[in-house]
Design a protein around this motif. Structure first.
Motif, short mmCIF file in Angstrom:
data_model
loop_
_atom_site.label_atom_id
_atom_site.label_comp_id
_atom_site.label_asym_id
_atom_site.label_seq_id
_atom_site.Cartn_x
_atom_site.Cartn_y
_atom_site.Cartn_z
N UNK A 33 -9.92 6.79 3.66
CA UNK A 33 -10.25 7.10 5.04
C UNK A 33 -9.05 6.86 5.97
N UNK A 34 -9.24 7.29 7.20
CA UNK A 34 -8.29 6.98 8.29
C UNK A 34 -6.84 7.35 7.95
N UNK A 48 -3.44 4.95 -0.69
CA UNK A 48 -2.23 4.51 0.03
C UNK A 48 -2.50 4.69 1.51
N UNK A 49 -2.70 3.57 2.16
CA UNK A 49 -3.11 3.64 3.57
C UNK A 49 -1.93 4.07 4.44
N UNK A 50 -2.22 4.75 5.50
CA UNK A 50 -1.20 5.27 6.40
C UNK A 50 -0.47 4.12 7.11
N UNK A 51 0.86 4.27 7.21
CA UNK A 51 1.65 3.28 7.96
C UNK A 51 1.68 3.62 9.45
N UNK A 63 -10.33 1.32 0.57
CA UNK A 63 -10.60 2.67 1.06
C UNK A 63 -9.96 2.93 2.44
N UNK A 64 -9.05 2.02 2.86
CA UNK A 64 -8.38 2.15 4.17
C UNK A 64 -9.41 2.16 5.29
N UNK A 83 4.41 -5.87 10.50
CA UNK A 83 3.68 -5.05 9.53
C UNK A 83 2.48 -5.86 9.02
N UNK A 84 1.24 -5.47 9.40
CA UNK A 84 0.07 -6.22 8.96
C UNK A 84 -0.36 -5.76 7.56
N UNK A 85 -1.00 -6.69 6.82
CA UNK A 85 -1.54 -6.32 5.51
C UNK A 85 -2.63 -7.31 5.13
#
Length: 576
Positions: A33-34, A48-51, A63-64, A83-85
């Motif tokens: 998602x997103x 792979x979540x968007x940066x 699932x982002x 940069x959060x994670x």
């Protein structure tokens, strides 16, 4: 149902099962998602979540779908990017440092500046002596020639330097008569940041420059090096090979090639060099300051004795000194020569050692209380063609026994005065502290090598008396054009004509003790001044030496008489 129909349904069901498994485990159902991107991994999938910000947030999780909150109260410094994670379900962050910063929070500046004769020395043990260099650094400077880095391993010397404003990488071995070097064409001595990488790996000498204006073929070079293995010596292993690196110079004994400017992000292999930090922190450093600022040194007023500070480049300056001072900070004063101390007849003789040319300037500081005295004579083997002396307290100049010029201002007041005589092919000019005293036409004179310069008098006493006698006073910073005539050497190297003789001339400018013979009369108290005295006179006396007695103020006459003062005393006149 027929046998053929049964087989059709079995195949159809099996095919449907395969498709169902792909839809569940693969990316066809778009589980990310997103803005996340799905990647198939052996029948499974990974998001792979968007940066980039999506709907105003950054997302993470399988699932982002989880809004990342790690950067809401971050401690990143110096303009670093947060940069959060997610880490095991916990919100965390990391700092992405900009150029010139390092540390977990980007709190440490990697920039440092070099001042005059500055350098850093780093010493390491290499595990592979055949690949001694892999360095990346950024620099900014206005220098066209300087050492950025020097690496020494056994008999190998690797140099990264600026030559004529360009970056050069050189390899030199002790047994080789010629060096191998690479030089990139762009000019980099412009005060802007430039990033350079230099290496020696796999027998390849490499050099590259990162610059927006660079083309790939002009900012990257490599050359194959044929070289034998270094002789490590008996009993030595590769683990004991010492690598010496000098950054910004070549050590304490080398100052001419010192780098003036700033560096940042200096990486040796995978380790960064920052003054005082890290495994490869400098073993030695001199005149290195953390941070980078093109500080105008003239704001610190480094020039003494009214010297004028001029900015000459990166954190550098020069002082335009007022005479009689010289030196980097105008602290070195030319030593004055005392003539006629205790009324001795004194003089000095110099020899002209070059051919100054048609136009010549003779200048000097003069201090005296005498109204007469010979200051200077220029002579060759046949005549005295230039004379300078004092006449009635003013400066007089004569050319070839004919043309003469007399100044209009008195110099015999006990203060220093700068006297300048300008001899041109057809004219003679005289100046007092840059103020013109006159100009006259003359026949040309020529100063040549081998001519003699007499200062303060001549060896012949009678010849000196014809021009006011021997000079009594001080002469300082005597020059013919830019060449000094030094009575006593100073610490600053200066081009000076050779001193032939110094007769009864003393160092410094101390005056005579004029109170030795007690010149004050009638009980006056003498106070010594430079080559002079003053008297503190008792009441009812006056004059420089208290020689005038005011007799009438002593009331010597009877009350019935009137006192009348005379030059030799007084008289009284009785009333009728």
């Amino acid at each position: 149902m027929t046998r053929l129909g049964t087989s059709f349904w079995i195949v159809l069901l099996l095919h449907a099962g395969d498709c169902s498994e792909e839809n569940i485990n693969g990316c066809d159902m778009n589980p990310c998602m997103n803005g996340g991107v799905c990647e198939n991994q052996d029948g499974q999938y990974k998001c792979h979540c968007s940066q980039m910000s999506y709907n105003g947030h950054l997302y993470g999780g399988p699932y982002c779908t989880v809004i990342l909150l790690g950067c809401e109260r971050h401690w990143c410094q110096n303009g670093a990017t947060c940069y959060p994670y997610l880490d095991k379900g916990r919100h965390r962050y990391s700092c992405i440092c900009p150029e010139g910063c390092t540390g977990t929070k980007c709190q440490t500046s990697t920039a440092f500046s070099f001042e005059e004769s500055g350098f850093m020395q780093v010493q390491t043990k290499l595990t592979n002596a055949f690949e001694p260099l892999n360095v990346t650094l950024s620099f900014r400077t206005l220098q066209a020639a300087a050492t950025l880095l020097q690496c020494h391993v056994e008999d190998q010397f690797l140099m990264l330097e600026l030559v004529d404003g360009r970056v050069r990488h050189t390899l030199q071995r002790a047994q080789d008569t010629e060096s191998v070097f690479l030089e990139l064409p762009p000019m980099v001595s412009d005060g802007h940041w430039h990033t350079v990488k230099a290496s020696l790996r796999n027998n390849m000498l490499g050099l590259s420059l990162t610059d927006p204006s660079c083309l790939e073929d002009t900012c990257r070079m490599e050359v194959q090096i044929d070289r034998a293995e270094p002789d490590l010596g008996s009993g030595l292993s590769e683990l004991t090979v010492i690598q010496n690196l000098y950054i910004g110079g070549r050590g304490e004994n080398e100052t001419a090639s010192g780098f003036l400017g700033c560096m940042r992000d200096v990486w040796l292999d995978s380790l960064i060099v920052v003054p005082g930090l890290g495994l490869r922190s400098p073993a030695k450093q001199l005149n290195v300051k953390q941070g980078c600022s093109d500080w105008d040194r003239c704001k610190e007023n480094p020039c003494q004795n009214r010297g004028r500070c001029v900015k000459t480049g990166w954190r550098s300056f020069s002082c335009e000194c007022h005479r009689p001072y010289e030196g980097e900070h105008c602290l070195d004063e030319y030593v004055a020569a005392r003539f006629g101390s205790e009324d001795l007849e004194s003089y000095a003789v110099f020899t002209v050692e070059d051919d100054p040319g048609d136009s010549n300037t003779v200048s000097m500081f003069v201090r005296t209380r005498r109204s007469q005295g010979l200051l200077l004579v220029l002579s060759n083997t046949t005549s005295q063609y230039l004379r300078v002396w004092l006449e009635d307290g003013m400066v007089k100049v004569q050319i070839n026994n004919f043309e003469s010029l007399l100044g209009s201002e008195t110099v015999s007041d006990g203060h220093f005065h700068l006297i300048t005589v300008l001899v041109e092919p057809e004219s003679l000019s005289l100046f007092m502290s840059a103020k013109s005293q006159g100009r006259i036409p003359i026949r040309s004179v020529l100063v040549q090598a081998g001519d003699a310069v007499y200062v303060g008098g001549l060896p012949d006493r009678r010849a000196s008396l014809a021009f006011g006698g021997y000079f009594k006073g001080c002469i300082q910073d005597l020059r013919i054009n830019s060449r000094r005539l030094q009575f006593y050497p100073v610490s600053v190297p200066a081009s000076s004509y050779r001193l032939q003789s110094l007769m009864k001339v003393t160092r410094g400018c101390t005056g005579d003790d004029s109170c030795t013979n007690n010149p004050c009369l009638h009980g006056g108290v003498c106070y010594s001044m430079w080559d002079d005295f003053t008297c503190s006179c008792p009441p009812n006396t006056a004059g420089q030496r208290c020689e005038e007695v005011r007799w009438c103020e002593l009331s010597p006459c009877p009350s019935s008489a009137v006192c009348q003062a005379h030059t030799q005393g007084f008289e009284f006149q009785l009333y009728n």
